[in-house]
Write a protein that holds these residues in place. Structure first.
Motif, short mmCIF file in Angstrom:
data_model
loop_
_atom_site.label_atom_id
_atom_site.label_comp_id
_atom_site.label_asym_id
_atom_site.label_seq_id
_atom_site.Cartn_x
_atom_site.Cartn_y
_atom_site.Cartn_z
N ARG A 1 0.70 -1.27 -0.07
CA ARG A 1 -0.06 0.09 0.00
C ARG A 1 1.01 1.31 -0.01
N THR B 1 -10.54 8.18 2.85
CA THR B 1 -9.93 8.16 1.54
C THR B 1 -9.75 9.87 1.18
N ASP C 1 -18.42 -2.63 -10.42
CA ASP C 1 -17.84 -3.63 -9.29
C ASP C 1 -16.35 -3.53 -9.52
N LYS D 1 -15.07 -0.32 -7.77
CA LYS D 1 -15.12 -0.45 -6.57
C LYS D 1 -13.83 -1.35 -6.05
N LYS D 2 -13.57 -2.34 -6.92
CA LYS D 2 -12.18 -3.05 -6.62
C LYS D 2 -10.86 -2.45 -6.52
N ALA E 1 -10.88 0.97 -6.42
CA ALA E 1 -10.91 1.91 -5.25
C ALA E 1 -10.38 1.34 -3.86
N LYS E 2 -10.69 0.00 -3.58
CA LYS E 2 -10.40 -0.64 -2.65
C LYS E 2 -8.88 -0.97 -2.69
N GLU E 3 -8.36 -1.46 -3.74
CA GLU E 3 -6.98 -1.62 -3.97
C GLU E 3 -5.78 -0.33 -3.73
N GLU F 1 -7.24 2.31 -2.01
CA GLU F 1 -7.55 3.31 -0.84
C GLU F 1 -8.12 4.79 -1.37
N THR F 2 -8.74 4.79 -2.48
CA THR F 2 -9.15 6.11 -3.05
C THR F 2 -10.63 5.96 -3.34
N SER F 3 -11.31 7.19 -3.41
CA SER F 3 -12.81 7.44 -3.38
C SER F 3 -12.97 6.80 -4.80
N THR G 1 -11.14 7.52 -8.51
CA THR G 1 -10.69 6.29 -9.07
C THR G 1 -11.21 6.38 -10.35
#
Ligand SMILES: [Zn+2]
Length: 170
Positions: free
Chosen positions: A18, A64, A138, A141-142, A144-146, A148-150, A154
């Motif tokens: 990260r 985020t 989907d 979202k993946k 963004a999660k990876e 750590e952004t909004s 993203t």
């Protein structure tokens, strides 16, 4: 100079999984503090007496948002250091903001720090997403999660990197 900070971000992603923006700030000699005392997302200050640079971020904001804010202030430090010294403090969306083109520049570099081109490409390849495939929510979202952004940041970054993100209702 920009390249150096992006290289560092890429390196953090590869070695630690990260991109810790506080790590990046600290390595540049900037101290980072969270605070509830500001009404806007963040600011960067230069203390003339100690010579230190200090980033303050609003702990009432989302995580985020905080990451983006810290990256944005790091970008000011890299791009507009002389103005921080001149004004003593540069903040987001307050009276101490720089010109809108300078703010845009800082946003652009912040996006590159949080989602470096090579890291995004690698992640997309890993997920078998090419630039001619329409990216669905989907997948956004993946990503963004990876990183750590909004979701919005993203989407903007993916489009900037040439990925096909169609109309999305957030
Ligand atoms: Zn700014």
């Amino acid at each position: 100079m920009d390249n150096k900070v992006i290289e560092q971000a890429i390196n953090l992603k590869k070695t630690k999984g990260r991109i810790d923006v506080i790590d990046i700030a600290n390595s540049l000699g900037i101290k980072v503090y969270s605070t509830k005392k500001i009404q806007y997302p963040s600011m960067i200050a230069h203390n003339k007496e100690t010579g230190y640079y200090e980033i303050y971020f609003n702990e009432n904001e989302k995580k985020t948002r905080n990451r983006f804010s810290i990256a944005h202030e790091i970008a000011h430090y890299i791009l507009h250091k002389s103005k921080i010294i001149e004004f003593g403090v540069v903040g987001r969306e307050n009276l101490c903001s720089l010109s809108s083109s300078e703010e845009l520049e800082a946003d652009k570099l912040a996006a590159e720090i949080l989602m470096p081109c090579s890291c995004v490409n690698e992640f997309m390849e890993h997920n078998e997403i090419t630039r001619d495939v329409k990216i669905e929510l989907d997948m956004i979202k993946k990503v963004a999660k990876e990183f750590e952004t909004s979701l919005l940041a993203t989407i903007m970054r993916l489009r900037e990197l040439g990925y096909y993100v169609g109309y999305i209702e957030l």
